[in-house]
Design a protein around this motif. Sequence first.
Motif, PDB file in Angstrom:
ATOM      1  N   SER A 206     -11.031  11.521   2.497  1.00 12.84           N
ATOM      2  CA  SER A 206     -10.010  12.256   1.746  1.00 12.84           C
ATOM      3  C   SER A 206      -9.044  11.276   1.102  1.00 12.84           C
ATOM      4  O   SER A 206      -8.917  10.125   1.549  1.00 12.84           O
ATOM      5  N   ILE A 207      -8.352  11.763   0.083  1.00 11.01           N
ATOM      6  CA  ILE A 207      -7.323  10.921  -0.538  1.00 11.01           C
ATOM      7  C   ILE A 207      -6.010  11.133   0.215  1.00 11.01           C
ATOM      8  O   ILE A 207      -5.581  12.265   0.446  1.00 11.01           O
ATOM      9  N   VAL A 208      -5.401  10.033   0.590  1.00 17.12           N
ATOM     10  CA  VAL A 208      -4.165  10.066   1.377  1.00 17.12           C
ATOM     11  C   VAL A 208      -3.083   9.287   0.632  1.00 17.12           C
ATOM     12  O   VAL A 208      -3.336   8.168   0.158  1.00 17.12           O
TER      13      VAL A 208
ATOM     14  N   SER B 181      -0.839  -0.449  11.359  1.00 18.57           N
ATOM     15  CA  SER B 181      -1.487   0.720  10.758  1.00 18.57           C
ATOM     16  C   SER B 181      -0.599   1.302   9.662  1.00 18.57           C
ATOM     17  O   SER B 181       0.547   0.867   9.478  1.00 18.57           O
ATOM     18  N   LEU B 182      -1.164   2.282   8.949  1.00 20.23           N
ATOM     19  CA  LEU B 182      -0.410   2.973   7.896  1.00 20.23           C
ATOM     20  C   LEU B 182      -0.329   4.442   8.274  1.00 20.23           C
ATOM     21  O   LEU B 182      -1.167   4.941   9.041  1.00 20.23           O
ATOM     22  N   SER B 183       0.663   5.155   7.713  1.00 20.32           N
ATOM     23  CA  SER B 183       0.640   6.605   7.874  1.00 20.32           C
ATOM     24  C   SER B 183       0.800   7.237   6.501  1.00 20.32           C
ATOM     25  O   SER B 183       1.359   6.620   5.576  1.00 20.32           O
ATOM     26  N   GLY B 184       0.272   8.461   6.373  1.00 23.08           N
ATOM     27  CA  GLY B 184       0.305   9.095   5.062  1.00 23.08           C
ATOM     28  C   GLY B 184       0.154  10.599   5.158  1.00 23.08           C
ATOM     29  O   GLY B 184       0.132  11.165   6.260  1.00 23.08           O
TER      30      GLY B 184
ATOM     31  N   CYS C 224       0.832  -1.219   0.000  1.00 23.99           N
ATOM     32  CA  CYS C 224       0.000   0.000   0.000  1.00 23.99           C
ATOM     33  C   CYS C 224       0.864   1.265   0.000  1.00 23.99           C
ATOM     34  O   CYS C 224       0.370   2.351  -0.296  1.00 23.99           O
ATOM     35  N   VAL C 225       2.133   1.136   0.381  1.00 23.54           N
ATOM     36  CA  VAL C 225       3.004   2.314   0.462  1.00 23.54           C
ATOM     37  C   VAL C 225       3.212   2.881  -0.949  1.00 23.54           C
ATOM     38  O   VAL C 225       3.490   2.136  -1.895  1.00 23.54           O
ATOM     39  N   GLY C 226       3.005   4.197  -1.072  1.00 18.62           N
ATOM     40  CA  GLY C 226       3.112   4.835  -2.387  1.00 18.62           C
ATOM     41  C   GLY C 226       1.766   4.989  -3.081  1.00 18.62           C
ATOM     42  O   GLY C 226       1.656   5.748  -4.045  1.00 18.62           O
ATOM     43  N   LEU C 227       0.733   4.274  -2.577  1.00 18.19           N
ATOM     44  CA  LEU C 227      -0.597   4.387  -3.211  1.00 18.19           C
ATOM     45  C   LEU C 227      -1.356   5.583  -2.654  1.00 18.19           C
ATOM     46  O   LEU C 227      -1.130   6.004  -1.515  1.00 18.19           O
TER      47      LEU C 227
END
Length: 465
Positions: free
Chosen positions: A442-444, A453-456, A400-403
Amino acid sequence: MTGTKRKRLHVITWGCQMNVYDSGRMADVLAPIGYAPAADPDGADMVILNTCHIRDKAAEKVFSELGRLRRLKEATGNRMILAVAGCVAQAEGAEILARAPYVDIVLGPQTYHRLPEMVARAARAGGKAGGRGAGVIETDFPPEDKFDQLPQSRAPQGVTAFLTVQEGCDKFCSFCVVPYTRGAEQSRSADSILREARHLVAQGAREITVLGQNVNAWHGAAPAGSTSGSGSTSVWGLGRLLRALAEIPGLGRLRYTTSHPGDMDDDLIGAHRDLPTLMPYLHLPVQSGSDRVLAAMNRKHSAADYWRLVERLRAARPDLALSSDFIVGHPGETEADFEATLALVRAVKFAQAYSFKYSPRPGTPAAGAPSQVAEADKDRRLRTLQALLRDQQGEFAAGCVGLDLAVLFTGFGRHPGQIVGRSPFLQPVHVMGQAGLIGTESIVRIIANMPNSLSGTLVEERRIA
Ligand code: SAM
Ligand code: SF4
């Protein structure tokens, strides 16, 4: 409430999302007689323990919590009404009153619409000598439909809401207590579900998770004059219901859980293809990858059936993230059976999953089976399976990183200025952002993955409603 003294209600919830939903509805039922939610049991006028019986030493945990609550009850001069609800209450009601006679009310999951009447009976009988409770018990399966009796008005649940559409189970998996504690499968009517969904959205919900012990077995009465996916006009399946829910203005996201692989029909698979509001995440328990164990579990599907279903779902929705439940150490499970489970996991690749050691449930067929697996083998298999599932979860998150993902913000994060929401794949996502974004999508851009979890960073604000 005018004319009624406000009373403090504290609910302690164990178990699944259906119990979370039930706890909210119990609070709704008690609101008209003056009970308002309290964050703390200390000094509360009523405490409800909403219990789960699915695994482990459920009853022992309940009795130890009751011991703590007894002291709080005594501190109120025994004025506090103490109620035990949920599946432990259903399964062990009489035992609870025998071992914890200071309990006032024991009620099963099917009777909580009758709570005001039970509270009135408890209040009339209350304050008995020696701190004895009122001993009100309601654990039968009443003829009336609980959902028809519940009040429409509900306390706002927030941005995401649960909505129970189906209860009970007719599948009788060998290990599972649900058919005994929750009873036979029952589906609410589409009208009553759509009414509740519109109400939740009017109160601020932007995402609804449709719930059932076997949610895709839902077959409810269709609204008058409607058509179903299969052409019949009188009964809808879950796919048709999701299509109707998706039309509610202001509702941005839909999910459903928990599904049985045997009840995934074409219309429901098609809904994953057709509905952008239906999130690309599905919890689809398989339990084991061994056909021998699946048969012993009475699951009515093979590992190959599951794999074919996964292929059809991924053809309908290529970005679908899959989650599952696994049990290791079901009676009769050999090392070869366990290897078959690992092989299925490697083939499917899950975005996340829950895995449990088999826990004998009194009264279920597997509990009495002769070939129980040694605890040490269960422990070892669980560790091996969980390591594999953790790796797969990590791989999915790393992917998911970069998406740029749509995130529905639900609240504040732990750090100042941080807000948290959920990705379409149900992962928690943290960003630095304004409080005003909570309740919106929102788009992150995802910049990092943590263990859970993810961060963005915010790319674009897109309000759903
Ligand atoms: N209806 C869902 C299905 O068909 O898989 C599952 C509902 S059950 C409430 C949730 C999960 O608890 C199950 O999928 C199973 O993995 C786990 N579970 C149920 N009974 C169990 C037991 N006796 N021991 C260990 N895990 C159990
Ligand atoms: Fe339990 Fe799910 Fe099996 Fe029903 S289908 S008996 S709820 S595991």
